[in-house]
Write an enzyme that holds these catalytic residues in place. Structure first.
Site, PDB file in Angstrom:
ATOM      1  N   THR A  26      -7.392  11.768  -5.638  1.00  0.00           N
ATOM      2  CA  THR A  26      -6.897  11.675  -4.799  1.00  0.00           C
ATOM      3  C   THR A  26      -7.628  10.503  -4.373  1.00  0.00           C
ATOM      4  OG1 THR A  26      -9.085  12.663  -3.027  1.00  0.00           O
ATOM      5  CG2 THR A  26      -6.640  13.314  -3.033  1.00  0.00           C
ATOM      6  N   LYS A  27      -6.422   9.208  -3.671  1.00  0.00           N
ATOM      7  CA  LYS A  27      -7.038   7.906  -3.190  1.00  0.00           C
ATOM      8  C   LYS A  27      -7.140   7.657  -1.362  1.00  0.00           C
ATOM      9  CE  LYS A  27      -7.737   3.332  -3.467  1.00  0.00           C
ATOM     10  NZ  LYS A  27      -7.955   3.412  -1.894  1.00  0.00           N
ATOM     11  N   LEU A  28      -8.356   7.726  -1.353  1.00  0.00           N
ATOM     12  CA  LEU A  28      -8.614   7.498  -0.107  1.00  0.00           C
ATOM     13  C   LEU A  28      -8.413   5.795   0.246  1.00  0.00           C
ATOM     14  CD1 LEU A  28     -11.634   9.503   0.411  1.00  0.00           C
ATOM     15  CD2 LEU A  28      -9.263   9.913   0.713  1.00  0.00           C
ATOM     16  N   GLY A 182      -5.782   4.105  -8.874  1.00  0.00           N
ATOM     17  CA  GLY A 182      -6.081   3.432  -7.339  1.00  0.00           C
ATOM     18  C   GLY A 182      -5.371   3.545  -6.510  1.00  0.00           C
ATOM     19  N   GLY A 184      -2.595   6.500  -4.089  1.00  0.00           N
ATOM     20  CA  GLY A 184      -2.010   7.670  -3.973  1.00  0.00           C
ATOM     21  C   GLY A 184      -2.794   9.032  -4.850  1.00  0.00           C
TER      22      GLY A 184
END
Length: 193
Positions: A26-28, A182, A184
């Site tokens: 997951t990309k935070l 990077g 989403g």
């Protein structure tokens, strides 16, 4: 290893890839930060290379739990009302040191790591050329005895789980896009960077 470190940037991809060897994270939505634990202290760098330790002092204090010689790549994030708040993270990063400390008291940050750049064991050292799966194992080992607010980003090699994350978690502040490293979902090859 020379500091500041140039970090890899995301590149968009049109679809979630399938097949063996793919890993998904997951990309935070926060402030890209490199955390460096020296013998004496912790230094935090923005993606630009600017030292931002004073703005993220709560994370610097937590980083003292890491072994000296550790360098991590990740995201400084802030949760408000059960969601990640990108504006709050950017506000803290752009504020004065005094205001950053006041914001930290109200909204403490978390540091979500997705990569180990340097391992504290001199026999391992610079990890940047190692395969993703090896770096991931090293990261999890380094963080095994370190609790929140420093933690590893969730990762899976199960595409169905990644699709669920992509579809369901955006409402909690996960960016909505696809990238090879990077936004989403972070998509990586298990044997490469």
């Amino acid at each position: 290893m020379e500091f500041p470190i140039k970090v890899a940037l995301a590149q968009a991809v049109p679809t979630i890839p399938e097949g063996p060897g793919w890993w998904y994270e997951t990309k935070l939505d926060g402030h890209r930060t490199v955390l460096r634990r020296t013998d004496e202290t912790v230094v935090l760098y923005a993606r630009s290379g600017r030292v931002v330790t004073q703005h993220w002092m709560d994370l610097a204090v937590a980083g003292m739990e890491l072994r000296p010689g550790t360098v991590l790549d990740g995201e400084a994030v802030i949760r408000r009302e059960g969601r990640l708040d990108f504006a709050a993270a950017q506000s803290r990063a752009a504020s004065s040191v005094t205001r950053a400390r006041a914001l930290a008291a109200r909204y403490p940050a978390s540091y979500i790591c997705w990569d180990v750049l340097q391992h504290p064991d001199p026999a391992i050292g610079d990890c940047r050329s190692r395969p993703y799966t090896e770096r991931r194992a090293l990261l999890l080992d380094l963080l095994a005895d370190v609790g929140p607010p420093i933690q590893a980003v969730p990762a899976t090699d199960d595409r169905d789980v990644a699709v669920f994350w992509y579809d369901a978690l955006r409402e909690q502040g996960i960016e909505g896009g696809l990238s090879a490293s990077g936004a989403g979902l972070v998509i990586r090859r298990g044997g490469g960077g």
